[in-house]
Enzyme design. Structure first.
Site, mmCIF file in Angstrom:
data_model
loop_
_atom_site.group_PDB
_atom_site.id
_atom_site.type_symbol
_atom_site.label_atom_id
_atom_site.label_comp_id
_atom_site.label_asym_id
_atom_site.label_seq_id
_atom_site.Cartn_x
_atom_site.Cartn_y
_atom_site.Cartn_z
ATOM 1 C CE1 TYR A 1 -3.699 2.497 0.627
ATOM 2 C CE2 TYR A 1 -2.433 3.257 2.511
ATOM 3 C CZ TYR A 1 -3.478 3.422 1.631
ATOM 4 O OH TYR A 1 -4.313 4.508 1.755
ATOM 5 C CG ASP B 1 5.708 3.652 0.934
ATOM 6 O OD1 ASP B 1 5.993 4.291 1.977
ATOM 7 O OD2 ASP B 1 4.547 3.505 0.514
ATOM 8 C CE LYS C 1 0.828 4.744 8.383
ATOM 9 N NZ LYS C 1 0.893 4.057 7.098
HETATM 10 C C1 LIG Z 1 0.251 4.589 5.715
HETATM 11 C C2 LIG Z 1 1.050 4.361 4.494
HETATM 12 C C3 LIG Z 1 1.011 5.241 3.398
HETATM 13 C C4 LIG Z 1 0.043 6.382 3.329
HETATM 14 O O1 LIG Z 1 0.299 7.352 4.286
HETATM 15 P P1 LIG Z 1 -0.902 8.353 4.704
HETATM 16 O O2 LIG Z 1 -0.243 9.276 5.669
HETATM 17 O O3 LIG Z 1 -1.969 7.503 5.280
HETATM 18 O O4 LIG Z 1 -1.335 9.044 3.464
HETATM 19 C C5 LIG Z 1 1.864 5.021 2.351
HETATM 20 N N1 LIG Z 1 2.712 3.975 2.360
HETATM 21 C C6 LIG Z 1 2.789 3.115 3.382
HETATM 22 C C7 LIG Z 1 3.767 2.007 3.347
HETATM 23 C C8 LIG Z 1 1.942 3.270 4.471
HETATM 24 O O5 LIG Z 1 1.966 2.373 5.461
#
Ligand SMILES: *Cc1c(COP(=O)(O)O)cnc(C)c1O
Length: 429
Positions: free
Chosen positions: A144, A239, A267
């Site tokens: 994601y 990511d 995060k």
């Molecule tokens: C949570 C998450 C996102 C998205 O971040 P948001 O602050 O919710 O937009 C993108 N990549 C990863 C791996 C995530 O866990």
């Protein structure tokens, strides 16, 4: 358990907010209950609107590595707020945080702050496309990367939880530039990259997958990813929105010793306030406006309150011993959890690295989206509800991580273990 207040808030919320929530998984649909509304939290304890208290393993889905309402973070916000909360002009706080972030994460030479993980990944992909002059993005099934159009193809997090393969509203024209292939499959990776090398701008990957439940990468997979993208002139994007400042100060890239071209952060980086960031090699980052032609902007980006919170958080995690202590505690907890699983007749698989883990209700090892999808989500739902009733707050989905923070003390962890043991007994009956 009395949940009258939460039910009342939820009824009101549903009239004015879609599904009553501002992010889908919070609705708790897949675990068969209504969401609890949070009143307050401190350390590893979260208290709902009816005054019930829980040991929290969601940690706001990752950010709260110091626990809730950490005095250093709260103090920094209080100190900063009286002097103004947004200027739309540079501040010294941004510089200080950027310097510390670049110093902490091995592959970062320059970094740009945004407001969420979604913005970070979206911007990094635009930059990779601008840099290479190619359009195709390769991602992995079950990973994601936020909710930007290009990523809503076989995505993890809420999309697996709710069983949504993609999303209406995303044009076919955009999806045709996204290739999604299996995680941890070095052979398919090599075939795909070689076959489409001239079209592929970037490969984006969660260096440890956290949004199909925790799935740890095989070393060969990560190393092949690095060597192939380098050979073919494809930008490699890690990511690290979950893994950054979680698996080590320098994230998964430090832990595995594999360095990407671009990194996305989110995060933890904001200490619980909305911050995301993307950064990497100077040569690529210099293409971002105003130095270069790749446009990306934000009215509230680098917001002083958020920068102050991020700085306060980073100063704590940079103290010597922070990560080794967290590792040791997580190691002990995971060992106990594995022992409980082993004693139980309920089949489970525990995937864990550092302070993130997922206990899958499944028989066979979980190494990708397909094997994760075999999990018994009904059973997870029952486990979730039993744990909640026993005062333990787990993620309301089988396909999310359980996080340990610096604030989880022995007593709280032991309580969670005891509850797990009794929940597994009920599941076996
Ligand atoms: C949570 C998450 C996102 C998205 O971040 P948001 O602050 O919710 O937009 C993108 N990549 C990863 C791996 C995530 O866990």
């Amino acid at each position: 358990m009395n949940t009258e207040q939460s039910s009342e808030f939820f009824a009101r919320a549903r009239k004015v907010i879609p599904g009553g929530v501002n992010s889908p998984v919070r609705a708790c649909k897949s675990v068969g209950c209504d969401p609890l509304f949070v009143q307050q939290a401190e350390g590893c304890t979260i208290i709902d609107a009816d005054g019930n208290s829980y040991v929290d393993f969601v940690c706001s889905w990752g950010p709260m590595i110091l626990g809730h309402a950490h005095p250093a973070v709260v103090g920094a916000i209080k100190e900063t707020a009286p002097f103004g909360t947004s200027f739309g002009a540079p501040t010294s706080l941004e510089v200080e945080l950027a310097e510390l972030v670049c110093d902490s994460v091995p592959s970062l030479e320059k970094v740009r702050f945004v407001n969420s993980g979604t913005e970070a990944t979206m911007s990094a992909v635009r930059l990779a496309r601008g840099y290479t002059g190619r359009d195709v993005v390769v991602k992995f099934d079950g990973c994601y990367h936020g909710h930007a159009d290009s990523f809503l193809v076989k995505a993890g997090s809420g999309l697996i939880t709710l069983g949504i393969p993609g999303s209406p509203g995303v044009p076919e024209d955009i999806v045709k530039n996204t290739l999604s292939i299996p995680y941890n499959d070095t052979q398919v990776l090599e075939e795909t990259l070689r076959a489409r090398a001239d079209d592929i701008a970037c490969v984006i990957v969660e260096p440890v997958a956290g949004n199909m439940g925790v799935v740890v990468p095989e070393m060969e997979f990560l190393q092949t990813l690095r060597s192939l993208t380098e050979e073919l002139g494809i930008v490699l994007i890690f990511d690290e929105v979950i893994t950054g400042f979680r698996l080590a100060l320098g994230g998964a890239q430090e832990r595995f010793g594999v360095l990407p071209d671009l990194t996305c952060l989110g995060k933890i980086i904001g200490g619980g306030l909305p911050v995301g960031a993307y950064g990497g090699r100077r040569e690529i980052m210099d293409l971002v406006a105003p130095d270069g032609p790749v446009y990306q902007a934000g009215t509230l980006s680098g917001n002083p309150l958020a920068m102050a919170a991020g700085l306060a958080m980073l100063k704590v995690v940079r103290k010597p011993g922070f990560y080794s202590e967290l590792e040791e505690k997580s190691d002990w907890f995971a060992g106990e959890l594995a022992a409980i699983s082993a004693r139980s007749s309920v089949p489970t698989v525990l995937n864990r690295i550092g302070s993130m883990m997922t206990c899958f209700f499944v028989e066979a090892p979980v190494r990708d989206f397909r094997t994760a999808s075999a999990a018994d989500t009904k059973r997870y739902g029952q486990h979730f509800r039993q744990m909640l009733a026993g005062g333990v707050w787990l993620a309301p989905s089988q396909f999310e991580a359980m996080f340990i923070s610096a604030a989880h003390d022995r007593t709280s962890l032991e309580k969670a273990l005891a509850m797990t043991e009794s929940s597994f007994k009920k599941l076996a009956d």
